[in-house]
Scaffold this motif. Structure first.
Motif, PDB file in Angstrom:
ATOM      1  N   SER A 119      38.905   3.293   4.294  1.00  0.00           N
ATOM      2  CA  SER A 119      39.515   4.606   4.061  1.00  0.00           C
ATOM      3  C   SER A 119      40.130   5.157   5.341  1.00  0.00           C
ATOM      4  CB  SER A 119      38.477   5.578   3.498  1.00  0.00           C
ATOM      5  OG  SER A 119      37.519   5.925   4.478  1.00  0.00           O
ATOM      6  N   LYS A 187      37.259   7.200  -4.183  1.00  0.00           N
ATOM      7  CA  LYS A 187      38.235   7.809  -5.106  1.00  0.00           C
ATOM      8  C   LYS A 187      39.603   7.971  -4.460  1.00  0.00           C
ATOM      9  CE  LYS A 187      34.898  10.336  -7.948  1.00  0.00           C
ATOM     10  NZ  LYS A 187      34.324  11.661  -8.309  1.00  0.00           N
ATOM     11  N   ASP A 188      39.617   8.131  -3.149  1.00  0.00           N
ATOM     12  CA  ASP A 188      40.888   8.285  -2.439  1.00  0.00           C
ATOM     13  C   ASP A 188      41.447   6.950  -1.943  1.00  0.00           C
ATOM     14  OD1 ASP A 188      40.899  11.030  -2.785  1.00  0.00           O
ATOM     15  OD2 ASP A 188      39.827  11.419  -0.910  1.00  0.00           O
TER      16      ASP A 188
END
Length: 405
Positions: A119, A187-188
């Motif tokens: 991420s 989720k990102d």
């Protein structure tokens, strides 16, 4: 596989101990493997996955997190945030050396760490992420710690036991571990994701894989490691997980555009290790090597294996083509080809005038013809046609080799 020992510097000045598993042939891409909680780069999963990826042309770095194995630092004060910093340092090291996007692979808490690191690194540097038995919430790992965590938070540090081993943990370690919202990061994430998990995992339940899979965006995949334990202590489970990851990763680490794929003939290019060599045809690629007894890595056939295979396969194809054209009940053949380097000494073979001063060599071919309904005459003809195969004619003909540079 060829292996290099690496030292990787972290932003805090610590040195991480790493082992880079290199392909015997050319490198199509690179990967980083993050080991499980309190494990090291020597864990069964780490070694199996790294070497499986190397066999697929993917250089894989397995390393020890801060304070574990051969790496510097204090594990008890590091925590999950430090694991992420370590992973990013390892990834940047590979990114500079090999260029191109990386594959991140993590086992257990190492799986959570690669998701968090991905991420931060982003899709410009990470091609794909794979996890094995990863928790969906990082604080879950605290359930595996035996000790008074409340006292550690109150006093600032204290003794605990993890997996039967004593550690001194700090309150900062606990705080860093509890502060991560992993599902929010997933989720990102817009990076291809593969989750492998055992439905019988009694350390990190399979519901964690479900939560991660639901949170992730496509493309995403799930593979059940049915019957495996959390640490993949059964070698066959570790090898299965490794083979799945290696095969899946090929989609996201494609062959390099500058690799030689000739229109005709073959192109041979030096790889890694002592003898590792990559062979490319117009549509295929494979590795040639030498056995360990000769100092090689035994990751592919030897040059003489390829020579014998050329004669054997051409013989088999020629025999089948002849029998098929005759519409005979031919069920195939088995051909065993061996090489004699000192044929004159072994067999008392007399050398011709042209052969004087040369070492007489021989290829011995034993042919077994299958087909219960073949007549003896048909078998004789099929054996006879073996000498007509093109490679046989080339080897026994007047062959000249021309070299250019």
């Amino acid at each position: 596989m060829p292996m290099e020992s690496l030292s990787i510097a972290t932003p805090s000045g610590q040195t991480l101990s790493g082992a880079l598993e290199m392909p015997t042939g050319l490198v199509r891409g690179a990967a980083v493997f993050a080991h499980c909680f309190t494990c090291t780069k020597q864990s069964r999963a780490a070694i199996s996955v790294a070497r499986a990826l190397a066999r697929q042309g993917i250089a894989c770095l397995r390393f020890d997190f801060t304070g574990l194995g051969g790496s510097d630092g204090d594990f008890g004060k590091a925590g999950f945030a430090t694991d992420i910093v370590d992973l990013i340092a390892a990834a940047e090291h590979l990114f500079e050396r090999f260029e191109g996007k990386l594959l991140l692979v993590g086992h257990s808490l190492g799986g959570a760490a690669v998701l968090a690191a991905a991420s931060q690194l982003g899709s410009s540097k990470v091609a794909a992420v794979a996890t094995i038995g990863a928790p969906s919430d990082v604080p879950h790992v605290l359930h595996n710690i035996s000790g008074d965590l409340d006292a550690i938070e109150r006093d600032g540090e204290g003794e605990v036991t993890i997996g039967g081993r004593p550690f001194n943990l700090s309150g900062e370690f606990l705080e860093k571990t509890r502060s991560v919202d992993l599902l929010a990061l997933v989720k990102d994430l817009r990076i291809p994701y593969l989750a492998l998990h055992s439905p019988s995992d009694d350390i990190v339940g399979v519901e964690h894989a479900s939560a991660l899979f639901q949170a992730a965006f496509h493309p995403k995949s799930f593979v059940s490691l049915a019957g495996a334990d959390h640490l993949l202590t059964n070698p066959s489970d570790a090898e299965f997980a490794a083979s799945i990851i290696a095969s899946w990763a090929q989609r996201y680490l494609p062959l390099r555009d500058d690799w030689p794929m000739p229109e005709d003939g073959v192109v041979v290019q030096t790889g890694h290790g002592k003898f590792g060599t990559e062979v490319h045809t117009a549509t295929h690629r494979f590795v040639a090597d030498e056995p360990r007894s000769y100092g090689g890595d035994d990751t592919g056939p030897t040059p003489y294996d390829l020579l014998l295979a050329a004669l054997g396969t051409c013989t088999a194809m020629t025999m089948k083509m002849y029998a098929d054209r005759k519409e005979w009940p031919f069920d195939g053949a088995r051909i065993h080809v061996t090489h004699e380097r000192n044929h004159a000494e072994d067999c008392g073979h007399a050398l011709s005038a042209e052969e004087e001063g040369m070492t007489a060599q021989a290829l011995n071919r034993v042919i077994e013809v299958f087909g219960d309904e073949l007549t003896e005459e048909q078998r004789r003809k099929i054996i006879e046609i073996a000498d007509k195969c093109p490679v046989h004619k080339t080897l026994e003909g007047h062959l000249h080799i021309h070299t250019e540079s």
